[in-house]
Design an enzyme around this catalytic site. Sequence first.
Site, short mmCIF file in Angstrom:
data_model
loop_
_atom_site.label_atom_id
_atom_site.label_comp_id
_atom_site.label_asym_id
_atom_site.label_seq_id
_atom_site.Cartn_x
_atom_site.Cartn_y
_atom_site.Cartn_z
CB VAL A 117 -0.96 0.00 1.21
CG1 VAL A 117 -1.68 1.34 1.33
CG2 VAL A 117 -1.95 -1.14 1.10
CG ASP A 118 3.31 2.38 3.44
OD1 ASP A 118 2.21 2.91 3.62
OD2 ASP A 118 4.03 1.96 4.36
NE ARG A 119 8.36 -0.76 -0.70
CZ ARG A 119 9.48 -0.08 -0.46
NH1 ARG A 119 9.87 0.88 -1.28
NH2 ARG A 119 10.22 -0.35 0.60
#
Length: 402
Positions: free
Chosen positions: A167-169
């Site tokens: 998700v972060d990336r």
Amino acid sequence: MGPLEGIKVIDMTTVLMGPYATQMLGDYGADVLKVETLEGDVTRQIGPTRHPGMGPLFLNTNRSKRSIALDLKKSAGRDAVLRLIRSADVLIYNVRPQAMVRLQLGYDVVSKLNPRLIYAGVFGFGQDGPYAAKPAYDDLIQGGSGLAHLMAIGGDGTPRYVPNALVDRIVGTHAVGAILASLVHRERSGSGQRVDIPMLETMSSFVMGDHMGGLTYEPPLDKGGYARHLSPDRRPYKTADGYICVIVYNDKQWDNFIKATGRDDMRADPKFATFAGRAGNIDVVYAELARMMLERTTAEWTDLLNEADIPTLPMHDLESILTDPHLTATNFFSVVDHPTEGKIRSMRVSATWSDTPAKPERLAPLLSEHSDEILREAGFSADEIAALVKEGVTRTAPGGQD
């Protein structure tokens, strides 16, 4: 110098989502000023290290940046970052917007100081819904976007998170696109703007784009889900001596596969003979492929499939990928000399440009390594900088110099 040469970014992000986005901007040539607390980004502490504060997660998400440490809870620290913002093109943050307001760094404040500023927020949720003020992390959004549920359907029935800060990336990459689009708009209009990139909405679109299925229609035609992605045998196939990644997808590939394996019986079987037949019986199709793969070694299948022009790749682990022949030939992983950490492995910028090639010019910085340099560029005198150090607003660079 890269396609973003001349763009200055104030990076007020920590952990992974924001730093991944700003590393991309820095790799593309932007001057990224990473504003850290006096203790530094928490990812400095994650993983095995040669020296405290320089962990591998930090090293691999914070190159192409300069580091300045400021205590933004002190008025002098806030005033310092405002002076940096005056000449910036982009400010990116990943705390909740309410926290930026408490720091008196909300968009209403900074846009008056710099009307051309792109003010980009990467945080959990859109600000017009009931989750607006909630904290968010990668794991939570994997669950909230349906990804953990999909892992259960395609696995043993137990929901789990993807073992990657997916998700972060992904949201970080979306943030880069949104920032670049905003810069294009500014070139046309002369005005900056606020842009929000919420995690839940971004990932819900990412996941449901594949799995909306019959839920696309009202009333629904089914309960959603892309059958091929959810087939239990959609996975690396076990061979006689290992594993291999294979996909036999279109009619031409199936024709080649049947010729290469001598499975002429498949041509007469409606479950295998056409794309529609295979799509409607995907579990049967993938189960048969899984059974067939056990009949030969990985090397035998690799040779046969490559000769038949059927998509295949080795299934790497975290060490074998470092010696993949293609990645080796393209110099994707290179060993470079970090000023303090010695030899480290670095990954190249994956995109290429014909006229403005992007190459990281800086490796990940020490905490506050460039504080004095950045403050001088913003117009601070030596006495003013010394006063900020004495008051605990900033700290000197390691070794007492830039």
